[in-house]
Every structure is written in C-alpha cells, then in structure tokens.
Design a protein around this motif. Structure first.
Motif, PDB file in Angstrom:
ATOM      1  N   ASN A 274       0.820  -1.214   0.000  1.00 60.85           N
ATOM      2  CA  ASN A 274       0.000   0.000   0.000  1.00 60.85           C
ATOM      3  C   ASN A 274       0.852   1.262   0.000  1.00 60.85           C
ATOM      4  N   HIS A 275       2.177   1.121   0.208  1.00 59.49           N
ATOM      5  CA  HIS A 275       3.064   2.280   0.096  1.00 59.49           C
ATOM      6  C   HIS A 275       3.234   2.722  -1.360  1.00 59.49           C
ATOM      7  N   MET A 276       2.867   1.847  -2.273  1.00 55.66           N
ATOM      8  CA  MET A 276       2.921   2.161  -3.704  1.00 55.66           C
ATOM      9  C   MET A 276       1.504   2.367  -4.212  1.00 55.66           C
ATOM     10  N   ASP A 277       1.371   3.089  -5.280  1.00 54.96           N
ATOM     11  CA  ASP A 277       0.043   3.284  -5.865  1.00 54.96           C
ATOM     12  C   ASP A 277      -0.495   1.948  -6.359  1.00 54.96           C
ATOM     13  N   ASP A 278      -1.779   1.708  -6.136  1.00 48.64           N
ATOM     14  CA  ASP A 278      -2.376   0.428  -6.524  1.00 48.64           C
ATOM     15  C   ASP A 278      -2.375   0.201  -8.035  1.00 48.64           C
ATOM     16  N   SER A 279      -2.121   1.243  -8.803  1.00 43.87           N
ATOM     17  CA  SER A 279      -2.080   1.102 -10.262  1.00 43.87           C
ATOM     18  C   SER A 279      -0.739   0.570 -10.755  1.00 43.87           C
ATOM     19  N   GLU A 280       0.258   0.472  -9.878  1.00 42.67           N
ATOM     20  CA  GLU A 280       1.601   0.097 -10.331  1.00 42.67           C
ATOM     21  C   GLU A 280       1.656  -1.319 -10.887  1.00 42.67           C
ATOM     22  N   GLY A 281       0.847  -2.224 -10.369  1.00 39.08           N
ATOM     23  CA  GLY A 281       0.831  -3.580 -10.902  1.00 39.08           C
ATOM     24  C   GLY A 281       0.420  -3.601 -12.361  1.00 39.08           C
TER      25      GLY A 281
ATOM     26  N   PRO B 153       3.769  -7.385  -6.844  1.00 40.59           N
ATOM     27  CA  PRO B 153       2.561  -7.165  -6.058  1.00 40.59           C
ATOM     28  C   PRO B 153       1.472  -6.617  -6.984  1.00 40.59           C
ATOM     29  N   PHE B 154       0.298  -7.216  -6.919  1.00 36.42           N
ATOM     30  CA  PHE B 154      -0.775  -6.790  -7.826  1.00 36.42           C
ATOM     31  C   PHE B 154      -2.056  -6.621  -7.016  1.00 36.42           C
ATOM     32  N   TYR B 155      -2.688  -5.462  -7.174  1.00 35.07           N
ATOM     33  CA  TYR B 155      -3.931  -5.153  -6.458  1.00 35.07           C
ATOM     34  C   TYR B 155      -5.122  -5.399  -7.377  1.00 35.07           C
ATOM     35  N   GLU B 156      -6.075  -6.176  -6.873  1.00 34.56           N
ATOM     36  CA  GLU B 156      -7.244  -6.517  -7.694  1.00 34.56           C
ATOM     37  C   GLU B 156      -8.444  -6.799  -6.798  1.00 34.56           C
ATOM     38  N   ASN B 157      -9.528  -6.074  -7.036  1.00 34.29           N
ATOM     39  CA  ASN B 157     -10.795  -6.304  -6.332  1.00 34.29           C
ATOM     40  C   ASN B 157     -10.639  -6.318  -4.821  1.00 34.29           C
ATOM     41  N   GLY B 158      -9.845  -5.380  -4.316  1.00 35.04           N
ATOM     42  CA  GLY B 158      -9.718  -5.238  -2.876  1.00 35.04           C
ATOM     43  C   GLY B 158      -8.651  -6.094  -2.220  1.00 35.04           C
ATOM     44  N   ASP B 159      -7.946  -6.903  -3.006  1.00 39.76           N
ATOM     45  CA  ASP B 159      -6.918  -7.797  -2.458  1.00 39.76           C
ATOM     46  C   ASP B 159      -5.586  -7.585  -3.164  1.00 39.76           C
TER      47      ASP B 159
END
Length: 258
Positions: free
Chosen positions: A55-62, A85-91
């Motif tokens: 979460n220290h990185m923007d969630d769009s970075e993945g 690290p990849f952010y998707e659908n809250g996870d």
C-alpha cells in the motif's frame, strides 16, 4: 533437429518499493540480453522488493508493470516472466506474469504465502497451478516459498521446465540450492531458480545463487554476482533421460484439492 529453449536469468539488486526505478533498471539490463534468447526471467516482486507494505505504492503500479512487460516482450520479441505485487478487487496478490511477444499472457498467484514474514496476512494466496506451453516446452512457473512444497510442484502433468522466481535470503540459501536440485531430480525436468542480490529495507541480505539444473540435477549455470545468466534447454536431453530412466512412470497418482 532437437527443440531448444534459450533462457536468460537476470540476477540483480532491487530498488525498495520504487516500481519506476526498477522498470528503468530492468529495461537497461534487458537491452543487453543476447538477441537469440527466447525467455527472460526476472526475480520475485521485481518492481518493489519483497515488501509487506504494498500500500506504500500506488495500486495502479501492478497494471503499469504488466503493460511494461507486454511492451518489452513485443519490442524484444522475447517472452518475459517475473512476479509483482498486484492489487485486484480489494486484495493484493503476489502475482507472476508470463508474457509472450504476441501479446498473450498467463498469470499465477503464489500459492504458499510466506507466513514467517507475514506475507499470508497481506497477500491472498492462489488456488491453481499454471502450466503453459511456449516454443514446444511445457513450463510450470512457481514463486519462492512454493519451492518448499514438493506436492505442489510435483510433475503430474508432464511439464518440461519447473521455474521459480524468488527473493530468497542469504541465511537460508543452502536450502534454496538443495531444493532446486531436488525438484529437478524428482520431477525429471529442468529446474530454474532466479533470485535477487543485495539488501532490502526489511533487513534481509540476498546472495543470488540463481541457477539452472537439468533433469538429472546437474548444474548448468550458477552465480552469486550481479549478472545475466544464460542456459539452453534441450528437448533431446529430456527425451533421452526419461526414455532411459522411466521414473516418472512409477510416480504416485493423486489430485490436489483445497
């Protein structure tokens, strides 16, 4: 003529939680890869280091890094793989992408999240193995801690290459070396391990030991340096070894269930 797959393993230090700096650094290294390579392999979490604070990185970075991988693969006409690290659908997921020059890509979410470091509290574990075919080779890519679980890696589907990307610390690197060779021997497959070097902000030191082992456990390449390692995988070697030593025919039959 025997089928061959030429691979390049990029072993280097990583910038902590700085996706753009890592993309820039890997772009320079990829530009230096031999032109006849078919597949370039990057370490685990190559755009951030093994962070428990994605979460220290923007969630769009993945998504940005996936698009970067697609662009590089198309530009270089080489397949490219590594996890991020990849952010998707809250996870958050520790997700490996295997990207092909034609724009096709495959994904695998790390099954065994590393509880000792708290990874299981931050990243959601995957449920399915990935086995893909590229240039005539069946490849099963896994991630770091998965290496300790031979049932998950077991060659029940006749893959040719078992591939691990990792951030495996120096303090336990003997286990890394030993298990990579064991996975090759017991599965009668090439086994590739790509690790990082240097230090991270979590206080861990990494000594590399990226390597390629053949289906008899022989070391083809190995290094502790900041370098690019090259190896050629040969289908004839697999056919000959499996033809003479029919160990896979005696393997236990089972299915994996949650």
């Amino acid at each position: 003529m025997a089928k061959e797959l030429k691979v390049a393993l990029i072993q280097t230090a990583l910038f902590w939680e700085d996706p753009q700096a890592n993309r820039d650094a890997f772009y320079e290294k990829i530009n230096g890869v031999s032109t006849d390579v078919d597949l370039i392999i990057l370490p685990e979490m190559f755009h951030s280091g093994f962070t428990m604070t994605p979460n220290h990185m923007d969630d769009s970075e993945g998504q940005k890094t996936l698009e970067w991988m697609l662009q590089i693969s198309r530009q270089e006409q080489k397949a490219l793989t590594g996890s991020i690290p990849f952010y998707e659908n809250g996870d958050y997921f520790n997700r490996l992408y295997f990207v092909e020059p034609n724009g096709k890509y495959h994904q695998y979410d790390k099954r065994h999240t590393f509880t000792l470091a708290g990874e299981s509290e931050v990243y959601k574990g995957g449920k399915k193995r990935l086995v893909l075919e590229y240039k005539g080779f069946r490849i099963c890519p896994l991630i770091c801690y998965d290496l300790r679980f031979p049932v998950w890696a077991r060659n029940t589907v006749d893959y040719d290459v078992l591939l691990f990307v990792a951030n495996w610390p120096k303090t336990r690197v003997y286990a890394w070396d030993t298990l990579l060779a064991a996975r090759a021997i017991e599965n009668m497959a090439y086994c590739i391990g790509v690790n990082r070097i240097g230090n991270d902000d979590g206080g861990y030191e990494y000594s590399g030991h990226s390597a390629v082992y053949d289906s008899l456990g022989k070391t083809l390449v190995f290094s502790e340096e900041d370098t690019i390692l090259y190896a050629t995988l040969n289908k004839a070697h697999l056919d000959e070894t499996r033809g003479k030593l029919k160990f896979l025919q005696d393997r236990d039959r089972f299915s994996l269930e949650d």
